[in-house]
Every structure is written in C-alpha cells, then in structure tokens.
Design a protein around this motif. Structure first.
Motif, short mmCIF file in Angstrom:
data_model
loop_
_atom_site.label_atom_id
_atom_site.label_comp_id
_atom_site.label_asym_id
_atom_site.label_seq_id
_atom_site.Cartn_x
_atom_site.Cartn_y
_atom_site.Cartn_z
N ILE A 1 79.89 23.21 11.30
CA ILE A 1 80.78 23.20 12.47
C ILE A 1 81.46 21.85 12.60
CG2 ILE A 1 80.85 23.29 15.00
CD1 ILE A 1 78.58 25.37 14.86
N TYR A 2 80.67 20.79 12.42
CA TYR A 2 81.23 19.43 12.52
C TYR A 2 82.31 19.21 11.46
CZ TYR A 2 81.52 14.39 11.86
OH TYR A 2 81.98 13.11 11.69
N LEU A 3 82.01 19.63 10.23
CA LEU A 3 82.97 19.44 9.14
C LEU A 3 84.24 20.26 9.37
CD1 LEU A 3 80.52 19.49 6.07
CD2 LEU A 3 81.72 17.51 7.04
N PHE A 4 84.05 21.46 9.96
CA PHE A 4 85.21 22.32 10.25
C PHE A 4 86.15 21.63 11.23
CE2 PHE A 4 87.23 25.43 13.01
CZ PHE A 4 87.88 26.24 12.09
N PHE A 5 85.60 21.13 12.33
CA PHE A 5 86.45 20.49 13.33
C PHE A 5 87.01 19.16 12.83
CE2 PHE A 5 84.31 23.40 16.29
CZ PHE A 5 85.39 23.82 17.04
N LYS A 6 86.23 18.47 12.01
CA LYS A 6 86.72 17.21 11.45
C LYS A 6 87.90 17.46 10.51
CE LYS A 6 85.26 13.10 8.90
NZ LYS A 6 84.15 12.43 8.18
N LYS A 7 87.79 18.51 9.71
CA LYS A 7 88.83 18.82 8.73
C LYS A 7 90.12 19.27 9.41
CE LYS A 7 89.73 21.82 4.74
NZ LYS A 7 89.16 22.87 3.87
N HIS A 8 89.97 20.05 10.49
CA HIS A 8 91.16 20.63 11.14
C HIS A 8 91.45 19.96 12.49
CE1 HIS A 8 91.09 23.77 8.12
NE2 HIS A 8 89.82 24.02 8.42
N PHE A 9 90.94 18.76 12.69
CA PHE A 9 91.08 18.09 13.99
C PHE A 9 92.54 17.97 14.41
CE2 PHE A 9 91.94 14.17 16.35
CZ PHE A 9 91.23 14.42 17.51
N TRP A 10 93.39 17.46 13.55
CA TRP A 10 94.77 17.19 13.92
C TRP A 10 95.55 18.48 14.17
CZ3 TRP A 10 95.74 12.79 15.84
CH2 TRP A 10 95.05 11.65 15.40
N PHE A 11 95.20 19.53 13.45
CA PHE A 11 95.87 20.83 13.69
C PHE A 11 95.50 21.35 15.08
CE2 PHE A 11 95.80 25.49 13.48
CZ PHE A 11 97.14 25.73 13.21
N LEU A 12 94.20 21.31 15.39
CA LEU A 12 93.74 21.77 16.69
C LEU A 12 94.27 20.88 17.82
CD1 LEU A 12 90.03 22.63 15.80
CD2 LEU A 12 91.82 24.26 16.40
N PHE A 13 94.23 19.57 17.57
CA PHE A 13 94.74 18.63 18.58
C PHE A 13 96.22 18.87 18.86
CE2 PHE A 13 96.79 14.59 19.65
CZ PHE A 13 96.10 14.26 20.80
N GLY A 14 96.98 19.10 17.80
CA GLY A 14 98.41 19.37 17.96
C GLY A 14 98.67 20.63 18.75
N ALA A 15 97.87 21.68 18.49
CA ALA A 15 98.04 22.94 19.21
C ALA A 15 97.72 22.77 20.69
CB ALA A 15 97.13 24.01 18.59
N VAL A 16 96.63 22.05 20.97
CA VAL A 16 96.25 21.79 22.36
C VAL A 16 97.33 20.97 23.07
CG1 VAL A 16 94.61 20.55 23.84
CG2 VAL A 16 93.77 21.98 21.97
N LEU A 17 97.86 19.97 22.37
CA LEU A 17 98.90 19.12 22.96
C LEU A 17 100.17 19.90 23.26
CD1 LEU A 17 99.71 16.25 23.77
CD2 LEU A 17 100.51 15.89 21.42
N VAL A 18 100.59 20.75 22.33
CA VAL A 18 101.79 21.58 22.54
C VAL A 18 101.58 22.51 23.74
CG1 VAL A 18 103.20 23.43 21.58
CG2 VAL A 18 102.59 21.47 20.16
N GLY A 19 100.40 23.13 23.80
CA GLY A 19 100.10 24.02 24.92
C GLY A 19 100.10 23.29 26.25
N ALA A 20 99.54 22.07 26.27
CA ALA A 20 99.51 21.27 27.51
C ALA A 20 100.92 20.90 27.94
CB ALA A 20 98.66 20.03 27.30
N ILE A 21 101.76 20.51 26.98
CA ILE A 21 103.14 20.12 27.31
C ILE A 21 103.92 21.31 27.86
CG2 ILE A 21 105.34 19.38 26.30
CD1 ILE A 21 103.71 17.65 24.36
N LEU A 22 103.77 22.47 27.21
CA LEU A 22 104.45 23.67 27.70
C LEU A 22 103.95 24.07 29.08
CD1 LEU A 22 104.60 25.84 24.44
CD2 LEU A 22 106.50 24.67 25.57
N GLY A 23 102.64 23.96 29.29
CA GLY A 23 102.07 24.28 30.60
C GLY A 23 102.57 23.33 31.68
N TYR A 24 102.61 22.05 31.37
CA TYR A 24 103.08 21.06 32.34
C TYR A 24 104.56 21.23 32.65
CZ TYR A 24 104.00 16.56 34.55
OH TYR A 24 104.37 15.59 35.45
N SER A 25 105.33 21.67 31.66
CA SER A 25 106.77 21.82 31.85
C SER A 25 107.11 22.91 32.86
CB SER A 25 107.45 22.14 30.51
OG SER A 25 107.03 23.42 30.03
N THR A 26 106.14 23.77 33.18
CA THR A 26 106.41 24.83 34.16
C THR A 26 106.72 24.26 35.54
OG1 THR A 26 104.04 25.04 34.65
CG2 THR A 26 104.95 26.49 32.96
N LYS A 27 106.28 23.03 35.83
CA LYS A 27 106.52 22.43 37.14
C LYS A 27 108.01 22.24 37.42
CE LYS A 27 106.10 18.13 38.08
NZ LYS A 27 105.57 16.77 38.34
#
Length: 268
Positions: A19-45
C-alpha cells in the motif's frame, strides 16, 4: 501455531508495504487529481448564489414545544409550496421579501427551548422575521384559546394572592392594638415573618401581572443576528471536489494495475 502467527505478521507487513509503495509511486498523480478537484470545487463560489444564515432562540410558557415547532415547520412547508400570498397575510411580511427566504428549520433543545435556523438570499428579511413568525402563530385559533386560558388562570391566581394579602394585613392590624403588645419579642418576630410573606406575595402578584401583559405564543431569548457578509458553500464544494477527483483517480489506478497484472499472467 507460532509459525502461523509469524506468517500472518509477515503477510500483514507485506500488505502495508504494498500500500505504501502504491501511494508513493502514484503520489503526484493522486495529488494532482485532488488539487484539480479542490480548485473546481472552490471555483463554484464565483457562480453559486450566496446566502445569509442566522438563528433565533425562543421559549414558551403557553404552548408545548412540539406544537410550537410544528407551527414553525409549517412555515417551511408553505414556503416550499411557494404559497407566498398566504404566508404574507399570516406573517405581515411582503411577498417579495418572503421569496428571499431559502429555509427555516427548528429543533427542540435542552431546557425546553427551540432553536430556529434560517437561510435567506438577503439579510433584510431577518429584520422582520421574528415578528413575522409571532404573527403567524398568534393568528391560529388554538393559540388564541391557549392564551385566553393562560390569562384567565393567571388572573385567578392573582385574586387568590389578593385574598391572602388581605388576611395578612388583617393579622398585622391586630398586632398593632395596645392590648396585644405583651411579649414584645415574640410579637416582633411574628410581625417580621408576616411582613416577609407579604413581600413575597406582592412580588409574585407583580410577576403574574407582567405575565398577562406579555402573554404571547413565545418569548425571544436571542433574536436573529443580521450579518453583513453572506456565506457560500465554497468550503464544502472544495472538500467534495477533492474527495471525488481523488477517489476517481484512485479507481483508475486500481483498474490499470489489475489489467496489468492480468496481462502478466497471460489472461486476456
């Protein structure tokens, strides 16, 4: 048993390691997805409608809390039905202001108080809402009957107190007569006790008179606070967007890894 326990521990460590290796390997992909989602969510204001939120705390000596809550909830039902003309007539608030009411919710809290929470598109309606709710409830026939009964019972109590006051005053008059002045200490003690009782009865009488004057469906403990700055759901949408996009990205990675594993095993 020791060997099996050791194998279980090794398997558990291996699972967490993967599990640790999985998240370490794909950290930036997951982080980017979370960041895009947060930006889109915040833009609703920037394109969602803002609203004002406030609350009021009330109590009643005349109506039961569940009945009072039912009347308040009925205002929300009429609002959802868009029956603004009827609400306007009952609450003495203009229909164009009632349209700005988003929701009105109530709940019974400790000490038998009722908490009323309101959302509105503008804060101007909050200036009249407390009185409007009182007008709405006060126009119900059942409420008027309960108020009349309360006033009658209170007046009966005042009459009984007046009778008790007269009795005490008569007893005090007897103490003043010269032939009854023997035993000065005992008489003074009795006079003081009667005077204290008379004072308590007088205070209770004043309290009951005030209750009659202020007889109403409810008493406001804390009125609506009129805020100048509106609220948005930007925080909620930001979190929701981040979680949704993060979850979707995670599912994509899981499916991709499963397909890769099947290909390595030669399963098409």
């Amino acid at each position: 048993m020791t060997e099996e326990k050791r194998n279980d521990e090794i398997d558990l460590i291996e699972v967490f390691t993967n599990i640790y290796l999985f998240f370490k390997k794909h950290f930036w992909f997951l982080f980017g997805a979370v960041l895009v989602g947060a930006i889109l969510g915040y833009s609703t204001k920037f394109y969602t409608q803002k609203f004002y939120e406030s609350s009021m705390l009330i109590e009643s000596e005349i109506l039961r809390e569940d009945i009072l809550k039912e009347y308040i909830d009925n205002i929300q039902s009429l609002k959802e039905d868009k029956n603004y003309n009827f609400l306007s007539e009952k609450m003495d608030i203009e229909p164009n202001k009632l349209i700005n009411l988003i929701s009105i919710e109530s709940e019974i809290i400790k000490d038998k108080n009722i908490h009323i929470k309101v959302k509105a598109h503008t804060n101007t309606i909050l200036q009249k809402l407390a009185k409007g709710i009182a007008n709405y409830i006060n126009k119900e026939e059942y409420v008027q009957n309960e108020i009349d009964i309360f006033k009658k019972n209170t007046r009966d109590l005042i009459n009984k107190i007046n009778q008790e006051i007269k009795k005490i005053e008569q007893i005090q008059a007897n103490f003043i007569e010269p032939q009854n002045r023997a035993g000065e200490i005992r008489i003074y003690s009795q006079e003081k006790s009667l005077q204290e009782e008379l004072l308590l009865l007088t205070k209770e009488k004043q309290k009951l008179k005030k209750a009659i004057q202020l007889a109403a469906p409810f008493r406001v403990i804390k009125d609506f606070t009129i805020y100048n700055n509106p609220k948005t759901k930007a925080t909620s949408y930001t979190l929701a967007g981040a979680l949704i996009f993060g979850f979707i990205a995670f599912l994509i990675l899981i499916v991709r890894n499963i397909n890769r594993s099947l290909k390595e095993k030669g399963i098409s």
